[in-house]
Write a protein that holds these residues in place. Structure first.
Motif, PDB file in Angstrom:
ATOM      1  N   GLY A  52       0.815  -1.217   0.000  1.00 33.35           N
ATOM      2  CA  GLY A  52       0.000   0.000   0.000  1.00 33.35           C
ATOM      3  C   GLY A  52       0.846   1.264   0.000  1.00 33.35           C
ATOM      4  N   GLY A  53       1.900   1.279   0.783  1.00 30.68           N
ATOM      5  CA  GLY A  53       2.760   2.453   0.856  1.00 30.68           C
ATOM      6  C   GLY A  53       3.492   2.726  -0.445  1.00 30.68           C
ATOM      7  N   THR A  54       3.926   1.697  -1.110  1.00 32.88           N
ATOM      8  CA  THR A  54       4.635   1.907  -2.366  1.00 32.88           C
ATOM      9  C   THR A  54       3.688   2.381  -3.461  1.00 32.88           C
ATOM     10  N   GLY A  55       2.437   1.936  -3.421  1.00 34.76           N
ATOM     11  CA  GLY A  55       1.456   2.409  -4.402  1.00 34.76           C
ATOM     12  C   GLY A  55       1.194   3.894  -4.245  1.00 34.76           C
ATOM     13  N   ALA A  56       1.051   4.361  -3.005  1.00 32.80           N
ATOM     14  CA  ALA A  56       0.825   5.779  -2.751  1.00 32.80           C
ATOM     15  C   ALA A  56       2.051   6.603  -3.137  1.00 32.80           C
ATOM     16  N   LEU A  57       3.225   6.109  -2.821  1.00 33.47           N
ATOM     17  CA  LEU A  57       4.461   6.816  -3.172  1.00 33.47           C
ATOM     18  C   LEU A  57       4.622   6.908  -4.682  1.00 33.47           C
ATOM     19  N   THR A  58       4.314   5.855  -5.386  1.00 33.77           N
ATOM     20  CA  THR A  58       4.400   5.860  -6.845  1.00 33.77           C
ATOM     21  C   THR A  58       3.462   6.900  -7.438  1.00 33.77           C
ATOM     22  N   SER A  59       2.282   7.006  -6.878  1.00 36.08           N
ATOM     23  CA  SER A  59       1.318   7.991  -7.353  1.00 36.08           C
ATOM     24  C   SER A  59       1.825   9.417  -7.132  1.00 36.08           C
ATOM     25  N   LYS A  60       2.424   9.666  -5.985  1.00 39.92           N
ATOM     26  CA  LYS A  60       2.966  11.007  -5.697  1.00 39.92           C
ATOM     27  C   LYS A  60       4.125  11.348  -6.632  1.00 39.92           C
ATOM     28  N   ILE A  61       4.999  10.411  -6.864  1.00 44.89           N
ATOM     29  CA  ILE A  61       6.131  10.638  -7.768  1.00 44.89           C
ATOM     30  C   ILE A  61       5.632  10.908  -9.184  1.00 44.89           C
ATOM     31  N   ASN A  62       4.633  10.151  -9.616  1.00 42.58           N
ATOM     32  CA  ASN A  62       4.078  10.333 -10.956  1.00 42.58           C
ATOM     33  C   ASN A  62       3.466  11.721 -11.114  1.00 42.58           C
ATOM     34  N   SER A  63       2.708  12.178 -10.133  1.00 45.38           N
ATOM     35  CA  SER A  63       2.099  13.506 -10.251  1.00 45.38           C
ATOM     36  C   SER A  63       3.161  14.603 -10.211  1.00 45.38           C
ATOM     37  N   HIS A  64       4.204  14.417  -9.413  1.00 49.06           N
ATOM     38  CA  HIS A  64       5.272  15.425  -9.348  1.00 49.06           C
ATOM     39  C   HIS A  64       6.025  15.506 -10.673  1.00 49.06           C
ATOM     40  N   LEU A  65       6.363  14.362 -11.240  1.00 50.16           N
ATOM     41  CA  LEU A  65       7.095  14.363 -12.504  1.00 50.16           C
ATOM     42  C   LEU A  65       6.230  14.845 -13.659  1.00 50.16           C
TER      43      LEU A  65
END
Length: 65
Positions: free
Chosen positions: A42-55
């Motif tokens: 769950g934590g990695t899914g949320a982190l991936t989403s944040k990185i994607n929106s930032h990039l």
């Protein structure tokens, strides 16, 4: 009498016991790996989403030198 000797020989050998030990240890390692994966999934899914929106919001300056 021959069956009794065969049973004694089977009972004295330890090769099968070592194989069972390795199978149990391997199953335990796989189980622990799956538990660790479930814990961080769950934590990695949320982190991936944040990185994607930032990039996605980044822009590249092509006018540099």
């Amino acid at each position: 009498m021959k069956a009794f000797k065969l049973f004694k020989k089977f009972n004295a050998e330890e090769d099968g016991a070592v194989t069972v030990d390795w199978v149990v240890l391997t199953a335990a390692i796989v189980g622990l790996g799956m538990a660790a994966l479930a814990a961080v999934r769950g934590g990695t899914g949320a982190l991936t989403s944040k990185i994607n929106s930032h990039l996605s919001n980044m822009s590249i300056n092509t006018n540099a030198l």
